[in-house]
Scaffold this active site. Structure first.
Site, PDB file in Angstrom:
ATOM      1  N   LEU A 124       0.839  -1.197   0.000  1.00  0.00           N
ATOM      2  CA  LEU A 124       0.000   0.000   0.000  1.00  0.00           C
ATOM      3  C   LEU A 124       0.882   1.259   0.000  1.00  0.00           C
ATOM      4  O   LEU A 124       0.736   2.142  -0.831  1.00  0.00           O
ATOM      5  CB  LEU A 124      -0.908  -0.026   1.242  1.00  0.00           C
ATOM      6  CG  LEU A 124      -1.777   1.208   1.509  1.00  0.00           C
ATOM      7  CD1 LEU A 124      -2.804   1.402   0.395  1.00  0.00           C
ATOM      8  CD2 LEU A 124      -2.510   1.066   2.860  1.00  0.00           C
ATOM      9  N   GLY A 339      22.961  -2.325  33.398  1.00  0.00           N
ATOM     10  CA  GLY A 339      23.993  -2.353  32.351  1.00  0.00           C
ATOM     11  C   GLY A 339      23.881  -3.585  31.472  1.00  0.00           C
ATOM     12  O   GLY A 339      24.112  -3.526  30.258  1.00  0.00           O
ATOM     13  N   GLU A 362       1.538  -0.375  10.082  1.00  0.00           N
ATOM     14  CA  GLU A 362       0.099  -0.685   9.985  1.00  0.00           C
ATOM     15  C   GLU A 362      -0.738   0.403  10.664  1.00  0.00           C
ATOM     16  O   GLU A 362      -1.772   0.141  11.270  1.00  0.00           O
ATOM     17  CB  GLU A 362      -0.199  -2.097  10.487  1.00  0.00           C
ATOM     18  CG  GLU A 362       0.490  -3.110   9.576  1.00  0.00           C
ATOM     19  CD  GLU A 362      -0.086  -4.491   9.567  1.00  0.00           C
ATOM     20  OE1 GLU A 362      -1.062  -4.721  10.285  1.00  0.00           O
ATOM     21  OE2 GLU A 362       0.439  -5.325   8.816  1.00  0.00           O
TER      22      GLU A 362
END
Ligand code: CAA
Length: 378
Positions: A124, A339, A362
């Site tokens: 799309l 860490g 999306e």
């Protein structure tokens, strides 16, 4: 109201969990590091019936519905966001053909892309048609018995590995959004080519590509639905797809919480496991509460869909909430790991990177707020 899984859903969850642990987790670090598409995992997902989940058996699927789809995607996402994305976005093509394809198209394509192992993409987006999807410029002009496609699509998940792509193109540019149509393009068609492969922050294994159509001719039988229905087909397809991305986000958040709980019980500081520290207990409480909320919103959207009720707003809400939850929870989980969380020896930094995309693709979070507010305000 019943919040329990059925017996068969419990079985699917167990199968998907074991698959994720045995087949997905061991590759997650390597395919992220190398940005490598996990063809072998895709093939194994085909064998397990995951690529045909929510597709009737007569079309090569394994049956099931959107609830089972969420179960499988979220279990896989706990171990690897990219593999979950591959499965989730493959389902968008599959569901588009299942819902809008003719009987001939269903019989021809669905067995190939469910049990047949063929890969797919949903095309799309274009460089100038992102959130504003209605402004697609790719054309598909009828010439005799063929559509001739010209244009460029970008950010197409799996665009470089797909065998079939459903392309949204204008069959009548004079009609604007009402001239858009959905067309199936086999990627071995002359005139189809792959352009730039993106170097991404997260879900690096899922492959995101530019695809180019240069006088690419496909038979007119490849039109899905009717000419001019393309935008609605895309929007309805995305409504369902957004539940899949919510499931991906949910799984990432659940996976990060699981990692945090086991780390907090093992890691000793100040003479005791860090699980005994109230500040971190509160983190866990917030993470678990947000996950619970994301879970039930996602399952409810799927329930509305499978029971034939409107679900556009609920899918947008579920995806908005689950994706923000995934970012929040994975960040908190990294913080809990201190860490070590920042190092690539642990999966947390990958999970943070993988979670971010769920707020973007999306439909961005901002687009979901547009969809939700339009539904609420009327
Ligand atoms: N269901 C059915 N029809 C719908 C619909 C829906 N959910 N949404 C819109 N429509 C219809 C409208 O009813 C309207 O039809 P009529 O003219 O007959 O009344 C028509 O479509 C146009 O609707 P809008 O006027 O609402 O359209 P808009 O231009 O304002 O856009 C939008 C609406 C919601 C912003 C839409 O453009 C949108 O969702 N944008 C985001 C696009 C997106 O999610 N892109 C993701 C790309 S795919 C991807 O990411 C895949 C991948 O590979 C990862």
């Amino acid at each position: 109201m019943d919040f329990n899984f059925s017996k068969s859903e419990e079985v699917i969850q167990k199968v998907a969990r074991e698959f994720a642990e045995k087949e997905v987790a061991p590759l997650a670090e390597e395919i992220d590091r190398d940005g490598r598409y996990p063809h072998e995992t895709f093939d194994k997902m085909v064998k397990c019936g995951f690529t045909g989940i929510a597709v009737p058996v007569e079309y090569g699927g394994s049956g099931g519905d959107d609830i089972t789809k969420i179960i499988v995607i979220s279990e896989i996402a706990k171990k690897c966001g990219a593999t979950a994305a591959i499965l989730s976005i493959h389902a968008v093509f599959v569901q588009t053909i299942l819902k809008f394809g003719s009987e001939e198209q269903k019989q021809k394509y669905l067995p190939l892309v469910t049990s047949g192992g063929k890969k797919t993409a949903f095309a799309l987006t274009e460089p100038n048609a992102g959130s504003d999807a209605a402004t697609v410029k790719t054309t598909a002009i009828l010439d005799g018995d063929e559509y001739v496609l010209n244009g460029t699509k970008c950010f197409i998940t799996g665009g470089n590995v797909a065998d079939y792509v459903v392309v949204f193109a204008s069959t009548d540019p004079s009609k604007g959004v009402k001239g858009l149509s959905a067309i199936i393009v086999p990627t071995n068609t002359p005139g189809f080519s792959v352009g730039k492969i993106e170097n991404k922050m997260g879900i690096r294994a899922s492959q995101t590509a530019e695809i180019i159509f240069d006088n690419c001719r496909v038979p007119k039988e490849n039109l899905v639905g009717k000419e001019g229905q393309g935008f609605k087909i895309a929007m309805i397809g995305l409504d369902g797809a957004r539940i899949g991305i919510a499931a991906q986000a949910l799984g990432l958040a659940e996976g990060a919480l699981e990692e945090s709980v086991s780390y907090m019980k093992e890691r000793v500081q100040f003479g005791k496991p860090i699980a005994a520290l109230q500040g971190l207990q509160w983190y866990v409480a917030e993470m678990a509460t947000k996950i619970e909320c994301a879970k039930w919103m996602t399952y409810r959207a799927a329930y509305l869909k499978i029971s034939g009720q409107p679900f556009t707003k609920e899918a947008a809400m579920a995806k908005l909430n689950a994706s923000e939850t995934a970012s929040f929870v994975t960040n908190r989980a990294l913080q809990i790991h201190g860490g070590y969380g920042y190092m690539k020896d642990y999966p947390l930094e990958r999970m943070v990177r993988d979670a971010k995309i769920t707020e973007i693709y999306e439909g961005t979070s901002e687009i979901h707020k547009v969809v939700i507010s339009r539904a609420v305000l009327g």
